[in-house]
Every structure is written in C-alpha cells, then in structure tokens.
Design a protein around this motif. Structure first.
Motif, PDB file in Angstrom:
ATOM      1  N   GLY A   1      61.420  21.592  69.587  1.00  0.00           N
ATOM      2  CA  GLY A   1      62.592  22.454  69.538  1.00  0.00           C
ATOM      3  C   GLY A   1      63.117  22.817  70.914  1.00  0.00           C
ATOM      4  O   GLY A   1      63.841  23.797  71.068  1.00  0.00           O
ATOM      5  N   LYS A   2      62.785  22.028  71.928  1.00  0.00           N
ATOM      6  CA  LYS A   2      63.217  22.340  73.291  1.00  0.00           C
ATOM      7  C   LYS A   2      64.721  22.193  73.473  1.00  0.00           C
ATOM      8  O   LYS A   2      65.264  22.680  74.453  1.00  0.00           O
ATOM      9  N   HIS A   3      65.390  21.528  72.557  1.00  0.00           N
ATOM     10  CA  HIS A   3      66.832  21.363  72.651  1.00  0.00           C
ATOM     11  C   HIS A   3      67.591  22.577  72.103  1.00  0.00           C
ATOM     12  O   HIS A   3      68.806  22.629  72.188  1.00  0.00           O
ATOM     13  N   LYS A   4      66.874  23.563  71.570  1.00  0.00           N
ATOM     14  CA  LYS A   4      67.508  24.734  70.969  1.00  0.00           C
ATOM     15  C   LYS A   4      67.542  25.897  71.953  1.00  0.00           C
ATOM     16  O   LYS A   4      66.665  26.025  72.807  1.00  0.00           O
ATOM     17  N   PRO A   5      68.526  26.772  71.823  1.00  0.00           N
ATOM     18  CA  PRO A   5      68.611  27.915  72.746  1.00  0.00           C
ATOM     19  C   PRO A   5      67.532  28.968  72.513  1.00  0.00           C
ATOM     20  O   PRO A   5      67.309  29.808  73.372  1.00  0.00           O
ATOM     21  N   ILE A   6      66.842  28.917  71.383  1.00  0.00           N
ATOM     22  CA  ILE A   6      65.826  29.919  71.066  1.00  0.00           C
ATOM     23  C   ILE A   6      64.420  29.422  71.352  1.00  0.00           C
ATOM     24  O   ILE A   6      63.450  30.049  70.933  1.00  0.00           O
ATOM     25  N   TRP A   7      64.278  28.325  72.065  1.00  0.00           N
ATOM     26  CA  TRP A   7      62.962  27.721  72.272  1.00  0.00           C
ATOM     27  C   TRP A   7      62.010  28.685  72.959  1.00  0.00           C
ATOM     28  O   TRP A   7      62.350  29.358  73.915  1.00  0.00           O
ATOM     29  N   ASP A   8      60.792  28.725  72.423  1.00  0.00           N
ATOM     30  CA  ASP A   8      59.716  29.513  73.013  1.00  0.00           C
ATOM     31  C   ASP A   8      58.432  28.709  72.822  1.00  0.00           C
ATOM     32  O   ASP A   8      58.209  28.162  71.732  1.00  0.00           O
ATOM     33  N   PRO A   9      57.578  28.594  73.829  1.00  0.00           N
ATOM     34  CA  PRO A   9      56.385  27.758  73.689  1.00  0.00           C
ATOM     35  C   PRO A   9      55.441  28.216  72.586  1.00  0.00           C
ATOM     36  O   PRO A   9      54.690  27.406  72.034  1.00  0.00           O
ATOM     37  N   SER A  10      55.457  29.484  72.240  1.00  0.00           N
ATOM     38  CA  SER A  10      54.513  29.992  71.247  1.00  0.00           C
ATOM     39  C   SER A  10      55.080  30.011  69.831  1.00  0.00           C
ATOM     40  O   SER A  10      54.408  30.459  68.909  1.00  0.00           O
ATOM     41  N   VAL A  11      56.303  29.522  69.655  1.00  0.00           N
ATOM     42  CA  VAL A  11      56.958  29.556  68.345  1.00  0.00           C
ATOM     43  C   VAL A  11      57.292  28.129  67.929  1.00  0.00           C
ATOM     44  O   VAL A  11      57.767  27.331  68.729  1.00  0.00           O
ATOM     45  N   ASP A  12      57.038  27.829  66.667  1.00  0.00           N
ATOM     46  CA  ASP A  12      57.339  26.504  66.147  1.00  0.00           C
ATOM     47  C   ASP A  12      58.758  26.502  65.597  1.00  0.00           C
ATOM     48  O   ASP A  12      58.996  26.881  64.459  1.00  0.00           O
ATOM     49  N   CYS A  13      59.728  26.092  66.419  1.00  0.00           N
ATOM     50  CA  CYS A  13      61.133  26.125  66.001  1.00  0.00           C
ATOM     51  C   CYS A  13      61.746  24.728  66.013  1.00  0.00           C
ATOM     52  O   CYS A  13      62.963  24.587  66.041  1.00  0.00           O
ATOM     53  N   GLY A  14      60.932  23.678  65.997  1.00  0.00           N
ATOM     54  CA  GLY A  14      61.431  22.312  66.082  1.00  0.00           C
ATOM     55  C   GLY A  14      62.035  21.811  64.787  1.00  0.00           C
ATOM     56  O   GLY A  14      62.014  22.487  63.752  1.00  0.00           O
ATOM     57  N   ASP A  15      62.578  20.623  64.851  1.00  0.00           N
ATOM     58  CA  ASP A  15      63.265  20.014  63.714  1.00  0.00           C
ATOM     59  C   ASP A  15      62.443  18.867  63.143  1.00  0.00           C
ATOM     60  O   ASP A  15      61.410  18.474  63.687  1.00  0.00           O
ATOM     61  N   TYR A  16      62.949  18.314  62.035  1.00  0.00           N
ATOM     62  CA  TYR A  16      62.355  17.123  61.447  1.00  0.00           C
ATOM     63  C   TYR A  16      62.854  15.896  62.206  1.00  0.00           C
ATOM     64  O   TYR A  16      64.018  15.836  62.600  1.00  0.00           O
ATOM     65  N   VAL A  17      61.986  14.919  62.384  1.00  0.00           N
ATOM     66  CA  VAL A  17      62.349  13.685  63.076  1.00  0.00           C
ATOM     67  C   VAL A  17      61.917  12.511  62.211  1.00  0.00           C
ATOM     68  O   VAL A  17      60.763  12.433  61.783  1.00  0.00           O
ATOM     69  N   VAL A  18      62.854  11.599  61.950  1.00  0.00           N
ATOM     70  CA  VAL A  18      62.570  10.384  61.202  1.00  0.00           C
ATOM     71  C   VAL A  18      62.741   9.208  62.154  1.00  0.00           C
ATOM     72  O   VAL A  18      63.823   9.007  62.706  1.00  0.00           O
ATOM     73  N   VAL A  19      61.665   8.462  62.359  1.00  0.00           N
ATOM     74  CA  VAL A  19      61.700   7.287  63.232  1.00  0.00           C
ATOM     75  C   VAL A  19      61.646   6.056  62.341  1.00  0.00           C
ATOM     76  O   VAL A  19      60.720   5.910  61.538  1.00  0.00           O
ATOM     77  N   THR A  20      62.632   5.186  62.472  1.00  0.00           N
ATOM     78  CA  THR A  20      62.663   3.951  61.689  1.00  0.00           C
ATOM     79  C   THR A  20      62.467   2.754  62.612  1.00  0.00           C
ATOM     80  O   THR A  20      62.531   2.880  63.832  1.00  0.00           O
ATOM     81  N   ASP A  21      62.255   1.598  62.021  1.00  0.00           N
ATOM     82  CA  ASP A  21      62.057   0.339  62.740  1.00  0.00           C
ATOM     83  C   ASP A  21      60.879   0.428  63.711  1.00  0.00           C
ATOM     84  O   ASP A  21      60.962   0.000  64.858  1.00  0.00           O
ATOM     85  N   ALA A  22      59.768   0.974  63.249  1.00  0.00           N
ATOM     86  CA  ALA A  22      58.592   1.124  64.114  1.00  0.00           C
ATOM     87  C   ALA A  22      58.031  -0.232  64.532  1.00  0.00           C
ATOM     88  O   ALA A  22      57.401  -0.341  65.579  1.00  0.00           O
ATOM     89  N   ARG A  23      58.263  -1.255  63.735  1.00  0.00           N
ATOM     90  CA  ARG A  23      57.779  -2.596  64.110  1.00  0.00           C
ATOM     91  C   ARG A  23      58.537  -3.159  65.306  1.00  0.00           C
ATOM     92  O   ARG A  23      58.061  -4.065  65.966  1.00  0.00           O
ATOM     93  N   GLY A  24      59.708  -2.639  65.602  1.00  0.00           N
ATOM     94  CA  GLY A  24      60.533  -3.165  66.680  1.00  0.00           C
ATOM     95  C   GLY A  24      60.314  -2.501  68.023  1.00  0.00           C
ATOM     96  O   GLY A  24      61.034  -2.785  68.976  1.00  0.00           O
ATOM     97  N   VAL A  25      59.323  -1.613  68.143  1.00  0.00           N
ATOM     98  CA  VAL A  25      59.082  -0.914  69.402  1.00  0.00           C
ATOM     99  C   VAL A  25      58.500  -1.899  70.423  1.00  0.00           C
ATOM    100  O   VAL A  25      57.794  -2.835  70.068  1.00  0.00           O
ATOM    101  N   VAL A  26      58.863  -1.721  71.690  1.00  0.00           N
ATOM    102  CA  VAL A  26      58.399  -2.632  72.739  1.00  0.00           C
ATOM    103  C   VAL A  26      57.697  -1.837  73.836  1.00  0.00           C
ATOM    104  O   VAL A  26      57.884  -0.633  73.980  1.00  0.00           O
ATOM    105  N   LEU A  27      56.883  -2.560  74.592  1.00  0.00           N
ATOM    106  CA  LEU A  27      56.220  -2.006  75.766  1.00  0.00           C
ATOM    107  C   LEU A  27      56.703  -2.766  76.988  1.00  0.00           C
ATOM    108  O   LEU A  27      57.074  -3.930  76.895  1.00  0.00           O
TER     109      LEU A  27
END
Length: 171
Positions: A39-65
């Motif tokens: 939730g670091k992209h939010k104006p209310i971010w605080d390290p001790s509070v869980d204010c983050g969002d849901y994240v959906v990552v697709t195409d995991a097979r296509g990741v590269v190094l």
C-alpha cells in the motif's frame, strides 16, 4: 453523523491491480507487486498498518531473468530429515510451478513481520493469461509504464518534432 465519503475512506478501500509478467524481468515485476501489496502508493500508508491492495499477476510462465541467471539460479528446500536437501533449477521450476517463482520473489521483497503472510494472501498468480478476476480490476500495470524512457528514444522523438527548414517553408 455525516454521510460524506472522503478521500481517506476511499484510500482505505482495497482495489485490484493487474500485472502481466509476460517478457518482464522477475525482479521488476516482484518489486511492483510488493509495492502494491504493502500500500505504499496510497496517501495513508503506514508501516504498521496493512492497507495494501489485491494484485493479480498473469502470464507467470513468461517471466524472464537477466544475464545467465536462468541457467544458474536454483530454488532450495529441505524436508528437515537427514539428506532432505533439494535444489530445483529455475528452468524446471518455471515448467512445474511458475507461480512459486513470483511468490518467492515477492515474499523476499516484503517486510519480514506479522503482516507478511496476510499481504501474500492478497497476491493471486496465474501461469497463463486466463483468470477469474477480470471484473475486479480498476488498474492494469505494465513495467513499461514504470520504466523511464531511454534517452536515445527521447532524443529521436524530439528530433522528429523539431522544426526543419522544409516544415518552416511549408507554413
């Protein structure tokens, strides 16, 4: 009591973000996902509070190094029995469990505290492009959006827009 919904209330609401990992570097994808989960992209971010969002990552097979990491990287585990050490190469892990590659990378980028497990529960990873959360998204992220434009590309664009003698004569 007021019925007004202010900016703070909207910031506390959890939204859904989509990240496509196709042809993206693993570290950049994981760093973007970790930032959204915390939730670091939010104006209310605080390290001790869980204010983050849901994240959906697709195409995991296509990741590269980058570099030679695709041949050299290994994932380690131990069963806690004598001789229970296992080392799985990146290529085999990419074929069998592509979601675990991204999950371990994001987990390593989150703070090591009591909120880590709860944040990782909001991370949904799919090996291909199909997923059941398409109706929930409000924002789609690509690494190209976050990556600064190369200096050479920007100079070429500025050169194309610059007035030339032919353009000035045509006006």
């Amino acid at each position: 009591m007021s019925q007004f919904i202010g900016n703070t209330t909207l910031a506390w609401a959890r939204s859904w973000h989509h990240i496509s990992a196709r042809d993206d570097v693993l570290g950049r994808t994981a760093a973007r996902a970790a930032l959204l989960l915390m939730g670091k992209h939010k104006p209310i971010w605080d390290p001790s509070v869980d204010c983050g969002d849901y994240v959906v990552v697709t195409d995991a097979r296509g990741v590269v190094l980058t570099g030679r990491k695709a041949e050299q990287k290994e994932y380690y585990s131990h069963s806690m029995y004598p001789g229970g050490f296992k080392a799985v190469p990146f290529r085999r892990m990419l074929q069998r469990k592509p979601d675990e590659i991204i999950r371990k990378a994001v987990s390593g980028m989150l703070p090591k505290n009591k909120l880590r497990k709860r944040r990782l529960e909001r991370l949904r990873i799919f090996p291909d492009a199909e997923h059941p959360h398409a109706a929930n998204f409000i924002q789609r992220h690509t690494i190209a959006d976050a990556r600064p434009q190369s200096v050479v590309q920007r100079l070429l664009e500025l050169k194309a827009q610059a007035p030339t003698a032919e353009r000035i004569a045509a006006q």
